[in-house]
Design a protein around this motif. Sequence first.
Motif, PDB file in Angstrom:
ATOM      1  N   ASN A 198      72.656 -15.494  35.190  1.00 29.87           N
ATOM      2  CA  ASN A 198      73.722 -14.600  35.639  1.00 29.87           C
ATOM      3  C   ASN A 198      74.389 -13.777  34.548  1.00 29.87           C
ATOM      4  O   ASN A 198      75.017 -12.760  34.861  1.00 29.87           O
ATOM      5  CB  ASN A 198      74.816 -15.414  36.347  1.00 29.87           C
ATOM      6  N   ALA A 199      74.301 -14.182  33.290  1.00 24.15           N
ATOM      7  CA  ALA A 199      75.089 -13.499  32.249  1.00 24.15           C
ATOM      8  C   ALA A 199      74.281 -13.067  31.038  1.00 24.15           C
ATOM      9  O   ALA A 199      74.850 -12.476  30.117  1.00 24.15           O
ATOM     10  CB  ALA A 199      76.230 -14.412  31.791  1.00 24.15           C
ATOM     11  N   ARG A 200      72.991 -13.285  31.010  1.00 27.08           N
ATOM     12  CA  ARG A 200      72.200 -12.938  29.827  1.00 27.08           C
ATOM     13  C   ARG A 200      71.997 -11.437  29.720  1.00 27.08           C
ATOM     14  O   ARG A 200      71.607 -10.781  30.687  1.00 27.08           O
ATOM     15  CB  ARG A 200      70.837 -13.641  29.870  1.00 27.08           C
ATOM     16  N   GLN A 201      72.296 -10.878  28.537  1.00 29.65           N
ATOM     17  CA  GLN A 201      72.050  -9.466  28.287  1.00 29.65           C
ATOM     18  C   GLN A 201      70.598  -9.266  27.860  1.00 29.65           C
ATOM     19  O   GLN A 201      70.161  -9.800  26.846  1.00 29.65           O
ATOM     20  CB  GLN A 201      72.970  -8.944  27.177  1.00 29.65           C
ATOM     21  N   ASN A 254      64.639  -3.734  33.183  1.00 26.41           N
ATOM     22  CA  ASN A 254      65.698  -4.511  32.548  1.00 26.41           C
ATOM     23  C   ASN A 254      65.284  -5.973  32.561  1.00 26.41           C
ATOM     24  O   ASN A 254      65.145  -6.576  33.621  1.00 26.41           O
ATOM     25  CB  ASN A 254      67.018  -4.309  33.294  1.00 26.41           C
ATOM     26  N   HIS A 264      75.986  -0.715  26.090  1.00 31.75           N
ATOM     27  CA  HIS A 264      76.442  -1.886  25.348  1.00 31.75           C
ATOM     28  C   HIS A 264      76.048  -1.857  23.879  1.00 31.75           C
ATOM     29  O   HIS A 264      76.244  -2.838  23.170  1.00 31.75           O
ATOM     30  CB  HIS A 264      75.894  -3.165  25.996  1.00 31.75           C
ATOM     31  N   GLY A 273      77.578  -4.408  21.599  1.00 30.30           N
ATOM     32  CA  GLY A 273      76.720  -5.343  22.300  1.00 30.30           C
ATOM     33  C   GLY A 273      75.726  -5.933  21.318  1.00 30.30           C
ATOM     34  O   GLY A 273      75.752  -5.654  20.132  1.00 30.30           O
ATOM     35  N   GLY A 278      70.015  -5.825  36.780  1.00 31.87           N
ATOM     36  CA  GLY A 278      69.387  -6.958  36.115  1.00 31.87           C
ATOM     37  C   GLY A 278      68.081  -7.371  36.758  1.00 31.87           C
ATOM     38  O   GLY A 278      67.955  -7.406  37.982  1.00 31.87           O
ATOM     39  N   ALA A 313      69.786 -10.417  32.952  1.00 31.68           N
ATOM     40  CA  ALA A 313      70.524 -10.574  34.203  1.00 31.68           C
ATOM     41  C   ALA A 313      71.605  -9.517  34.367  1.00 31.68           C
ATOM     42  O   ALA A 313      71.909  -9.104  35.486  1.00 31.68           O
ATOM     43  CB  ALA A 313      71.144 -11.968  34.268  1.00 31.68           C
ATOM     44  N   LYS A 314      72.197  -9.083  33.256  1.00 35.94           N
ATOM     45  CA  LYS A 314      73.274  -8.097  33.325  1.00 35.94           C
ATOM     46  C   LYS A 314      72.703  -6.693  33.478  1.00 35.94           C
ATOM     47  O   LYS A 314      71.647  -6.385  32.918  1.00 35.94           O
ATOM     48  CB  LYS A 314      74.149  -8.175  32.066  1.00 35.94           C
ATOM     49  N   PRO A 315      73.369  -5.821  34.225  1.00 36.65           N
ATOM     50  CA  PRO A 315      72.892  -4.437  34.343  1.00 36.65           C
ATOM     51  C   PRO A 315      73.001  -3.693  33.020  1.00 36.65           C
ATOM     52  O   PRO A 315      73.840  -4.020  32.179  1.00 36.65           O
ATOM     53  CB  PRO A 315      73.823  -3.830  35.404  1.00 36.65           C
ATOM     54  N   TRP A 364      74.066 -19.214  32.447  1.00 31.50           N
ATOM     55  CA  TRP A 364      74.077 -18.045  31.552  1.00 31.50           C
ATOM     56  C   TRP A 364      72.775 -17.271  31.651  1.00 31.50           C
ATOM     57  O   TRP A 364      72.772 -16.045  31.715  1.00 31.50           O
ATOM     58  CB  TRP A 364      74.292 -18.525  30.113  1.00 31.50           C
TER      59      TRP A 364
END
Length: 235
Positions: free
Chosen positions: A38-41, A71, A157, A232, A123, A74-76, A35
């Motif tokens: 690869n998936a953290r905002q 940024n 978001h 978001g 990201g 990880a997320k754009p 997470w």
Amino acid sequence: MYPLMTAADQNAFSSLSAASVVSVSALVFTVASFWWLNARQGRLETWEPHSFAAICHGSMVRLRLPLVLHNTGAKPIVVQDLMLSFPDEPTSYLPLLWTSSPSRLQPGPDEESKLPAGFVVAGRSAQQLFIEFEAPFSGFVPEARDYKVRINVRVGHRKGWRSLLTFTLRTTNIIYPDRYTVYNNAPIELTKEDQKKADAALVDLLEEQDEGPSGKGETKRRHSSNDEGNTGTNL
């Protein structure tokens, strides 16, 4: 014999419990790492610009800032809109809206300029942009002093406008307000000659404002906090 079996069972149970704890901990660590990577905002951040371009001609104010947007996640992050305001000034000062994205800081006839358009900050990456803010009849006439300036942003978001950066804009360094050129935004002392030029130019600009038409005009306002966006949790 029975006490020995009980002790053996207890040892087996303890070993099994320890193995389970290790397995669960490894699973949690793996999921959390995935997470995080690869998936953290993350959030969008920027820093105070060291220079700026400005022109204050008649009823029009235009500012151009070099911004580096980073940024942290990880997320754009999709940047939808930008706006510049003066939080400590009278409410009659309308915000300056994002009007173009020029190719450089120094204005000139041969520069490439793009209309405002949403863009993506990938990201864990950063990109430099030149953002031009403008507002006709904004009510803002720069004096030879420091101004608290805030850049607000709308991201894909989150809902509405979010504060991105608050910094000091040193309009004392503006020597030729009717000429669109670059100035240093560092806290430096001007020479007496340059200070006299800046003061005289700003006095002339104020006199032109007083002698001009009283109509304020209309400026499209895009800073309503009720604007809708995607939901978001972070900026």
